[in-house]
Design a protein around this motif. Structure first.
Motif, PDB file in Angstrom:
ATOM      1  N   THR A 263       8.990   0.860  -2.811  1.00 12.88           N
ATOM      2  CA  THR A 263       9.890   1.074  -3.955  1.00 12.88           C
ATOM      3  C   THR A 263       9.661   2.451  -4.566  1.00 12.88           C
ATOM      4  OG1 THR A 263      10.000  -1.287  -4.453  1.00 12.88           O
ATOM      5  CG2 THR A 263      10.521   0.226  -6.254  1.00 12.88           C
ATOM      6  N   VAL A 264       8.408   2.862  -4.669  1.00 14.04           N
ATOM      7  CA  VAL A 264       8.101   4.194  -5.199  1.00 14.04           C
ATOM      8  C   VAL A 264       8.751   5.263  -4.331  1.00 14.04           C
ATOM      9  CG1 VAL A 264       6.245   5.876  -5.536  1.00 14.04           C
ATOM     10  CG2 VAL A 264       5.968   3.521  -6.346  1.00 14.04           C
ATOM     11  N   LEU A 265       8.593   5.120  -3.014  1.00 15.58           N
ATOM     12  CA  LEU A 265       9.178   6.119  -2.110  1.00 15.58           C
ATOM     13  C   LEU A 265      10.703   6.045  -2.124  1.00 15.58           C
ATOM     14  CD1 LEU A 265       6.667   5.769   0.875  1.00 15.58           C
ATOM     15  CD2 LEU A 265       6.710   7.554  -0.884  1.00 15.58           C
ATOM     16  N   THR A 360       6.214  13.055  -3.257  1.00 10.95           N
ATOM     17  CA  THR A 360       5.898  11.799  -3.951  1.00 10.95           C
ATOM     18  C   THR A 360       4.775  11.088  -3.214  1.00 10.95           C
ATOM     19  OG1 THR A 360       8.166  11.516  -4.739  1.00 10.95           O
ATOM     20  CG2 THR A 360       6.782   9.549  -4.671  1.00 10.95           C
ATOM     21  N   LEU A 361       3.745  10.675  -3.947  1.00 13.77           N
ATOM     22  CA  LEU A 361       2.635   9.924  -3.371  1.00 13.77           C
ATOM     23  C   LEU A 361       2.632   8.504  -3.923  1.00 13.77           C
ATOM     24  CD1 LEU A 361      -0.330  12.494  -3.616  1.00 13.77           C
ATOM     25  CD2 LEU A 361       1.444  12.283  -1.848  1.00 13.77           C
ATOM     26  N   ALA A 362       2.497   7.513  -3.037  1.00 12.97           N
ATOM     27  CA  ALA A 362       2.337   6.108  -3.429  1.00 12.97           C
ATOM     28  C   ALA A 362       0.943   5.680  -2.994  1.00 12.97           C
ATOM     29  CB  ALA A 362       3.408   5.241  -2.770  1.00 12.97           C
ATOM     30  N   MET A 363       0.036   5.493  -3.948  1.00  9.34           N
ATOM     31  CA  MET A 363      -1.372   5.271  -3.650  1.00  9.34           C
ATOM     32  C   MET A 363      -1.834   3.918  -4.178  1.00  9.34           C
ATOM     33  SD  MET A 363      -1.591   8.225  -2.320  1.00  9.34           S
ATOM     34  CE  MET A 363      -3.297   8.145  -1.827  1.00  9.34           C
ATOM     35  N   ARG A 364      -2.964   3.451  -3.642  1.00  7.98           N
ATOM     36  CA  ARG A 364      -3.585   2.242  -4.193  1.00  7.98           C
ATOM     37  C   ARG A 364      -4.673   2.620  -5.192  1.00  7.98           C
ATOM     38  NH1 ARG A 364      -8.329  -1.113  -2.163  1.00  7.98           N
ATOM     39  NH2 ARG A 364      -8.119  -3.157  -3.158  1.00  7.98           N
ATOM     40  N   THR A 365      -5.652   3.401  -4.761  1.00 10.84           N
ATOM     41  CA  THR A 365      -6.802   3.652  -5.627  1.00 10.84           C
ATOM     42  C   THR A 365      -6.554   4.831  -6.568  1.00 10.84           C
ATOM     43  OG1 THR A 365      -7.868   5.082  -3.998  1.00 10.84           O
ATOM     44  CG2 THR A 365      -8.401   2.719  -3.903  1.00 10.84           C
ATOM     45  N   ASP A 366      -7.526   5.111  -7.413  1.00  9.50           N
ATOM     46  CA  ASP A 366      -7.303   6.043  -8.521  1.00  9.50           C
ATOM     47  C   ASP A 366      -8.487   6.994  -8.721  1.00  9.50           C
ATOM     48  OD1 ASP A 366      -8.902   3.853  -9.258  1.00  9.50           O
ATOM     49  OD2 ASP A 366      -8.430   4.103 -11.373  1.00  9.50           O
ATOM     50  N   GLU A 367      -8.964   7.579  -7.639  1.00 14.09           N
ATOM     51  CA  GLU A 367     -10.046   8.543  -7.798  1.00 14.09           C
ATOM     52  C   GLU A 367      -9.556   9.763  -8.592  1.00 14.09           C
ATOM     53  OE1 GLU A 367      -9.397   7.020  -4.893  1.00 14.09           O
ATOM     54  OE2 GLU A 367     -11.232   5.867  -4.548  1.00 14.09           O
TER      55      GLU A 367
END
Length: 454
Positions: A263-265, A360-367
Motif C-alpha cells: 500500500t505504501v508503494l 519511497t521506502l517501505a520498511m519494517r524496523t526503525d534503526e
C-alpha cells in the motif's frame, strides 16, 4: 557465547564481519474483539477503564483475565505505544492479552543490581539469575550479537526473565548464521539436555532445525520463536505447525505486513520499478511478507528483479542495490524489513552519482541510522514509512512460555499488531546509545549504553 562456533562458518561470518567494519557499526536488523486505536498521547489509566490515544477511545480493563497466571494486562500505555506505534489494538483477544502482560513487565526503572545481572547474562553463555528459582530459560538464536538488533532482542528476553523469580538460570546459544544448519539444531538439542524448561529464539535455519524442535516438544520443552519466526510457512515443505509441533509463534501477521508495504508503494510510487530485499534465504519473516506484497502491488509497479537475499548483512544489501541501480537508475522504491541495512544500501546512490530523489521506502524496523540520514538529506521527494523494530517480541515469548508452564492455554499464533507510519524529523534521535538501535526497543537507554560501550 560459544567461541568455538567461530571456526565453522566460512562464507556467512566473513560477510558479517565485513559488515561490522562498515559505517553502521556492527549491524549486519486473532481475531480482534474490539479494535482500539492506540494513539500518540496516552492520557489516563484507571481501575476499570483505560483511555489511550488521540482518538480518546475507551478500553475496558476492569478485569484482569491473566491474574490466575500471575500476569497483568495493565501495561503502561506509553510503553505499548513505544513498542508498536498507533495500532488498532485487538482488545479482548487472548493473544493480545499476552502481549500486554509482557509489556506490563517491561519496567524501565531498573536498579543497578538488576542492570549488572542483565549484563552478566547477556555476556555469558550461562548465568545464575540469583533468584534461587528452579526454572531454566534457554535462548537459541540462529544469529547472534554480531547484529545489533539480535543483541538488543537477547537483552529484552533477559530483562523479561529477570522479572520471574521462578527462573534461576539463563542459558544462551548463538549459531551465528552458520551455513551448517546442524549447528543451530545442535543448540536446540544442547538446551534440552541442559535441562531448559522452555526455549525461545529465532530459527534462521527454518525447517532444517525442525527435527530438533519437534524433539524438544516431545521432551516436554516448549519452543517459542519471535519475530514471526515460523519454522516453515504453511504449505512449505517440511514446515512445522505452531500449536502442534511447537508451542506458538510470536510476530506480525506477515501477509498483512506485506500488504501494508504494498500500500505504501502503491500510494507513493504509483508507477515504476521497485526493489525488494530480504534476509537469509527462505527465512519465514522475509518470505512471509514478500509473498503477499507482490500480488498486492499496482499493475503499474514492477520489481527490478527477484527479491534479493541479504542475510541482513549491510554490505550485501549495498552490493544488491549497486547491481540494480547500475542497470536501472530510475528505481522508485524499495521494500525491506531492515532499515539499517537499507541505510548502507543507499550508499550505492552516492557511489554511482545517482541523486536520492523521487524515492519511497517501505520498511519494517526503525534503526536511527536510516532516519537520521533521511533528515540530513532533506529531500522532499524522498520519503520513508516503517512499522516497528519488534525487539520486544522476545519478551512476549518469555511471558507466553511462563504462562504455559503455569497451565495457561496459549494461542498457536500471537499476532503482534502493526501499523505503517511515515518518518518525520522527530524519528531521528541522535542521542541514542548507538545509532543502529531501534527507536521502539523497550531496553532502557542506560542499559543500551552499557551494552554498546557508550
Amino acid at each position: 557465547m560459544k567461541a568455538t562456533r567461530m571456526a565453522g562458518f566460512v562464507v556467512i561470518l566473513a560477510m558479517i564481519l565485513a559488515a561490522c567494519s562498515g559505517d553502521s557499526g556492527t549491524t549486519t536488523t486473532e481475531a480482534a474483539a474490539t479494535p482500539t486505536t492506540i494513539g500518540a498521547t496516552p492520557t489516563t489509566q484507571g481501575d476499570t477503564t483505560t483511555t489511550v490515544g488521540s482518538t480518546d477511545t475507551t478500553v475496558a480493563t476492569g478485569d484482569n483475565p491473566l491474574a490466575e497466571f500471575g500476569e497483568s494486562t495493565a501495561a503502561d500505555p506509553a510503553l505499548v505505544l513505544k513498542a508498536m506505534g498507533p495500532i488498532d489494538a485487538p482488545v479482548g483477544d487472548p493473544a493480545y492479552d499476552i502481549i500486554l502482560a509482557a509489556i506490563a513487565r517491561a519496567n524501565q526503572d531498573l536498579d543497578q543490581a538488576t542492570i549488572d545481572k542483565a549484563l552478566e547474562c547477556w555476556n555469558a553463555p550461562e548465568c545464575d539469575t540469583g533468584s534461587g528459582g528452579d526454572l531454566i530459560m534457554g535462548f537459541a538464536d540462529g544469529g547472534g550479537h554480531l547484529n545489533v538488533w539480535r543483541g538488543v532482542t537477547h537483552m529484552e528476553a533477559i530483562l523479561q526473565a529477570l522479572t520471574y523469580p521462578e527462573i534461576g538460570t539463563i542459558v544462551s546459544t548463538e549459531a551465528l548464521w552458520n551455513a551448517d544448519t546442524s549447528v543451530a539444531a545442535n543448540d536446540i538439542d544442547f538446551l534440552v539436555q541442559r535441562g531448559a524448561d522452555f526455549i525461545t529464539g529465532y530459527p534462521d535455519a527454518g525447517v532444517a532445525i525442525g527435527d530438533a524442535i519437534k524433539a524438544a516438544t516431545a521432551a516436554g520443552v516448549p519452543y517459542i520463536p519471535w519475530s514471526a519466526g515460523w519454522v516453515g510457512l504453511p504449505g512449505q515443505d517440511g514446515a512445522l505447525v505452531p500449536g502442534q509441533d511447537y508451542l506458538t509463534v510470536v510476530g506480525e501477521n506477515l501477509c498483512a505486513l506485506g500488504e501494508s508495504m504494498a500500500t505504501v508503494l502503491n500510494d507513493n510510487v504509483v508507477e515504476g520499478k521497485v526493489g525488494v530485499l530480504g534476509g537469509t534465504p527462505g527465512n519465514a519473516l522475509s518470505l512471509g511478507w514478500q509473498q503477499c506484497l507482490t500480488p498486492a502491488l499496482n499493475a503499474g509497479i514492477a520489481q527490478v528483479g527477484e527479491p534479493a537475499d541479504t542475510y541482513w548483512v549491510n554490505d550485501i544489501a549495498l552490493q544488491v542495490v549497486l547491481g540494480w541501480l547500475s542497470t536501472d537508475p530510475d528505481i522508485k522504491g524499495y521494500a525491506y524489513e531492515y532499515s539499517d541495512g537499507m541505510n548502507t544500501a543507499l550508499q550505492a546512490y552516492d557511489q554511482l552519482g545517482v541523486p536520492v530523489k523521487n524515492l519511497t521506502l517501505a520498511m519494517r524496523t526503525d534503526e536511527q541510522t536510516l532516519f537520521c540520514d533521511w533528515v540530513e538529506r532533506n529531500e522532499p521527494t524522498y520519503n520513508i514509512w516503517y512499522s516497528a523494530g519488534g525487539n520486544f517480541q522476545s519478551r512476549v515469548a518469555v511471558t507466553a512460555a511462563m504462562m504455559y508452564l503455569k497451565g495457561a492455554e496459549i494461542p498457536s499464533q500471537i499476532d503482534v499488531p502493526h501499523v505503517m507510519r511515515q518518518v518525520t524529523a522527530a524519528d531521528c534521535k541522535a542521542d541514542r546509545a548507538t545509532p543502529a538501535v531501534s527507536g521502539t526497543s523497550l531496553v532502557p537507554d542506560k542499559v543500551l549504553a552499557l551494552m554498546f560501550g557508550n
